[in-house]
Design a protein around this motif. Structure first.
Motif, PDB file in Angstrom:
ATOM      1  N   ASN A  55       0.829  -1.211   0.000  1.00 36.28           N
ATOM      2  CA  ASN A  55       0.000   0.000   0.000  1.00 36.28           C
ATOM      3  C   ASN A  55       0.865   1.263   0.000  1.00 36.28           C
ATOM      4  OD1 ASN A  55      -2.632   1.082  -0.121  1.00 36.28           O
ATOM      5  ND2 ASN A  55      -2.568   1.595   2.051  1.00 36.28           N
ATOM      6  N   ARG A  56       1.964   1.204  -0.746  1.00 37.63           N
ATOM      7  CA  ARG A  56       2.910   2.334  -0.799  1.00 37.63           C
ATOM      8  C   ARG A  56       2.521   3.265  -1.940  1.00 37.63           C
ATOM      9  NH1 ARG A  56       7.999   2.639  -3.533  1.00 37.63           N
ATOM     10  NH2 ARG A  56       8.000   0.377  -3.812  1.00 37.63           N
ATOM     11  N   PRO A  57       2.273   4.541  -1.653  1.00 38.86           N
ATOM     12  CA  PRO A  57       1.843   5.454  -2.716  1.00 38.86           C
ATOM     13  C   PRO A  57       2.976   5.801  -3.678  1.00 38.86           C
ATOM     14  CG  PRO A  57       2.165   6.675  -0.686  1.00 38.86           C
ATOM     15  CD  PRO A  57       2.326   5.219  -0.339  1.00 38.86           C
ATOM     16  N   TRP A  58       2.587   6.152  -4.882  1.00 41.12           N
ATOM     17  CA  TRP A  58       3.532   6.673  -5.877  1.00 41.12           C
ATOM     18  C   TRP A  58       3.863   8.111  -5.495  1.00 41.12           C
ATOM     19  CZ3 TRP A  58       4.411   3.912 -10.734  1.00 41.12           C
ATOM     20  CH2 TRP A  58       5.329   4.567 -11.596  1.00 41.12           C
ATOM     21  N   GLU A  59       5.142   8.366  -5.285  1.00 42.31           N
ATOM     22  CA  GLU A  59       5.592   9.698  -4.885  1.00 42.31           C
ATOM     23  C   GLU A  59       6.250  10.418  -6.059  1.00 42.31           C
ATOM     24  OE1 GLU A  59       4.814  10.714  -1.997  1.00 42.31           O
ATOM     25  OE2 GLU A  59       4.673   8.978  -0.659  1.00 42.31           O
ATOM     26  N   ARG A  60       6.579  11.681  -5.824  1.00 40.89           N
ATOM     27  CA  ARG A  60       7.224  12.467  -6.880  1.00 40.89           C
ATOM     28  C   ARG A  60       8.537  11.842  -7.329  1.00 40.89           C
ATOM     29  NH1 ARG A  60      10.623  16.775  -8.204  1.00 40.89           N
ATOM     30  NH2 ARG A  60       9.657  18.300  -9.616  1.00 40.89           N
ATOM     31  N   ASP A  61       9.273  11.199  -6.400  1.00 35.55           N
ATOM     32  CA  ASP A  61      10.582  10.658  -6.749  1.00 35.55           C
ATOM     33  C   ASP A  61      10.555   9.159  -7.048  1.00 35.55           C
ATOM     34  OD1 ASP A  61      10.230   9.633  -4.224  1.00 35.55           O
ATOM     35  OD2 ASP A  61      12.208  10.216  -3.471  1.00 35.55           O
ATOM     36  N   THR A  62       9.362   8.555  -7.164  1.00 40.10           N
ATOM     37  CA  THR A  62       9.265   7.147  -7.522  1.00 40.10           C
ATOM     38  C   THR A  62       9.811   6.924  -8.927  1.00 40.10           C
ATOM     39  OG1 THR A  62       7.327   6.803  -6.120  1.00 40.10           O
ATOM     40  CG2 THR A  62       7.657   5.238  -7.913  1.00 40.10           C
ATOM     41  N   VAL A  63      10.573   5.839  -9.086  1.00 42.59           N
ATOM     42  CA  VAL A  63      11.088   5.480 -10.411  1.00 42.59           C
ATOM     43  C   VAL A  63      10.623   4.066 -10.736  1.00 42.59           C
ATOM     44  CG1 VAL A  63      13.098   6.985 -10.264  1.00 42.59           C
ATOM     45  CG2 VAL A  63      13.282   4.603  -9.489  1.00 42.59           C
ATOM     46  N   ALA A  64      10.584   3.754 -12.031  1.00 45.01           N
ATOM     47  CA  ALA A  64      10.129   2.435 -12.460  1.00 45.01           C
ATOM     48  C   ALA A  64      10.919   1.984 -13.673  1.00 45.01           C
ATOM     49  CB  ALA A  64       8.636   2.470 -12.787  1.00 45.01           C
ATOM     50  N   LEU A  65      10.907   0.692 -13.893  1.00 47.64           N
ATOM     51  CA  LEU A  65      11.515   0.118 -15.083  1.00 47.64           C
ATOM     52  C   LEU A  65      10.742   0.589 -16.309  1.00 47.64           C
ATOM     53  CD1 LEU A  65      13.489  -1.946 -16.410  1.00 47.64           C
ATOM     54  CD2 LEU A  65      11.736  -3.687 -16.004  1.00 47.64           C
ATOM     55  N   VAL A  66      11.449   1.117 -17.300  1.00 48.95           N
ATOM     56  CA  VAL A  66      10.774   1.631 -18.495  1.00 48.95           C
ATOM     57  C   VAL A  66      11.078   0.815 -19.739  1.00 48.95           C
ATOM     58  CG1 VAL A  66      10.596   3.969 -17.576  1.00 48.95           C
ATOM     59  CG2 VAL A  66      12.591   3.349 -18.977  1.00 48.95           C
ATOM     60  N   ALA A  67      11.735  -0.333 -19.583  1.00 49.79           N
ATOM     61  CA  ALA A  67      11.956  -1.289 -20.675  1.00 49.79           C
ATOM     62  C   ALA A  67      12.534  -0.589 -21.910  1.00 49.79           C
ATOM     63  CB  ALA A  67      10.661  -2.028 -20.971  1.00 49.79           C
ATOM     64  N   SER A  68      11.903  -0.745 -23.060  1.00 49.90           N
ATOM     65  CA  SER A  68      12.512  -0.245 -24.302  1.00 49.90           C
ATOM     66  C   SER A  68      12.486   1.268 -24.459  1.00 49.90           C
ATOM     67  CB  SER A  68      11.853  -0.905 -25.516  1.00 49.90           C
ATOM     68  OG  SER A  68      12.301  -2.236 -25.651  1.00 49.90           O
TER      69      SER A  68
END
Length: 407
Positions: A55-68
């Motif tokens: 239940n962790r919110p997406w924050e301004r500094d959240t990063v994610a895998l962006v694949a191609s």
């Protein structure tokens, strides 16, 4: 409905409405979207959950895998070298990487690496996950590999090998790994939260990826939707799904390097390694800011000059046949993979982006980075609910909203 935070300037409400609607309609779990115009952010939004289990919110500094979407960043690195006079796209690859010339590859120019025409869409010898992460073993495998077709006559998406092929040229010229070059020449000057080779201290900021259900019983079942999305006759779409994208095809093999699939993609080892076509971690703000700096000044920094952008966005694949497609389908498919030198070009009805001069690169799961030199737009969208679609409708809807706000 998920909370959405961030910035929306007057006149850009349609983008915000579209972004919020994705959550309301269950299309997004967590995501971020950013739009730059003339070097400054006019939309910078994030919302939803970075991790449903915690239940962790997406924050301004959240990063994610962006694949191609990584491929666009790697292409920008290559064009920086072109702009500096260190890389000639028409020179044979062996000028920079002599060992590449084995097995009949001595005449392949650099531009065919960037436009997926080299005939090396997958590695045809066994390479383990650990060897791929180590870089050199995979490079050695590509050096001795024979092209799958006569280079320059056909094209097929080099899903994993693109990053190693272009990345090794960057490494040979600069003496730096592609991830290091990206960090020092692009990410650090622009203050980006974007990495090809993720530092361990950034791990707590990562969004947890979830896979959306595959909406089809088989690949063949998606042909009608594929035809509609791509503006193709149904018979053409059926042939492509069966012969080009179907089980056992070179396209399906192209996504794998050894056992770089499944759980390995979720491992710390994968995130720490450099896969310059597939494993950048970033937020939407950083992707938009990077692309904005290719078409405008961003806080005094301009990565690429207009003549560089004009040259790198000329379509390269419109006269070549998609590997696996019958020759008679060339007229119907010549713009299906509208690839320039490292970027997908704007091609309605698919990837229409912001106008005819737009360019960018999508990633598996739905992410997209793009720019438009005419409207001086930089765009980024990053979700963590990965949809199993060839072109993600969420990104198309958001870029369409941007285009409407531009007028």
């Amino acid at each position: 409905m998920s909370n959405v935070d961030g910035l929306v300037e007057d006149g850009w409400g349609q983008v915000a409405d579209t972004f919020r609607a994705n959550f309301k309609e269950g299309k997004d779990l967590g995501a971020a979207c950013c739009v730059y115009v003339d070097g400054r952010a006019v939309v910078d939004l994030w919302g939803g959950l970075a991790d449903r289990e915690k239940n962790r919110p997406w924050e301004r500094d959240t990063v994610a895998l962006v694949a191609s979407t990584t491929k666009g960043a790697t292409a920008i690195c290559a064009h920086l070298l072109v702009q500096r006079g260190q890389l000639d796209l028409d020179a044979p690859v062996i000028r920079y990487w002599p060992e590449f010339g084995a097995a009949g590859k001595e005449k392949i120019p650099v531009r065919w690496l960037l436009s997926h025409q080299a005939g090396l869409p997958y590695v045809d010898t066994p390479v383990t996950f650990e060897e791929a992460c180590a870089w050199d073993p995979l490079i050695r495998a590509l050096e001795v590999q024979k092209p799958l077709w006569t280079p320059g006559t056909e094209h097929l998406y080099h899903a994993m090998t693109y990053g190693f092929l272009v990345g090794e040229v960057i490494r040979r010229i600069t003496g730096r790994s592609p991830g290091t070059f990206f960090a020092e020449e692009i990410a650090q000057p622009l203050g980006l939260s974007a990495w090809i080779g993720l530092p361990e201290e950034v791990e707590p900021r990562i969004a947890r990826i979830e896979a959306a259900p595959f909406p089809y019983k088989s690949m063949e079942d998606l042909a009608p939707d594929f035809a509609k999305l791509m503006g193709l006759d149904l018979a053409v779409a059926v042939t492509l799904v069966k012969d080009v994208y179907g089980p056992g095809s070179a396209f399906m093999k192209a996504g794998a390097v050894g056992d770089v699939t499944g759980e390995n993609v979720l491992s710390r080892a994968y995130r720490a390694a450099e896969f310059p076509g597939a494993n950048m971690f970033a937020n939407a703000h950083s992707i938009a800011r990077m692309y904005a700096a290719t078409v405008s000044d961003v806080d005094g920094i301009r990565l690429l000059q207009p003549d560089t952008v004009a040259a790198m966005t000329v379509a390269q694949t419109d006269r070549t046949r998609m590997h696996g497609a019958p020759p008679e389908l060339l007229p119907a498919t010549k713009n299906l993979f509208n690839m320039s030198l490292g970027f997908v070009r704007s091609a309605p009805p698919v990837m229409s982006m912001f106008g005819p001069a737009s360019f960018g690169h999508p990633g598996s799961g739905g992410s997209l980075g793009a720019a438009d030199p005419e409207s001086r737009v930089g765009f980024g969208y990053v979700p963590n609910l990965w949809a199993a679609t060839m072109v993600d409708p969420r990104a198309i809807e958001l870029t369409s909203a941007v285009a409407k706000c531009l007028g």
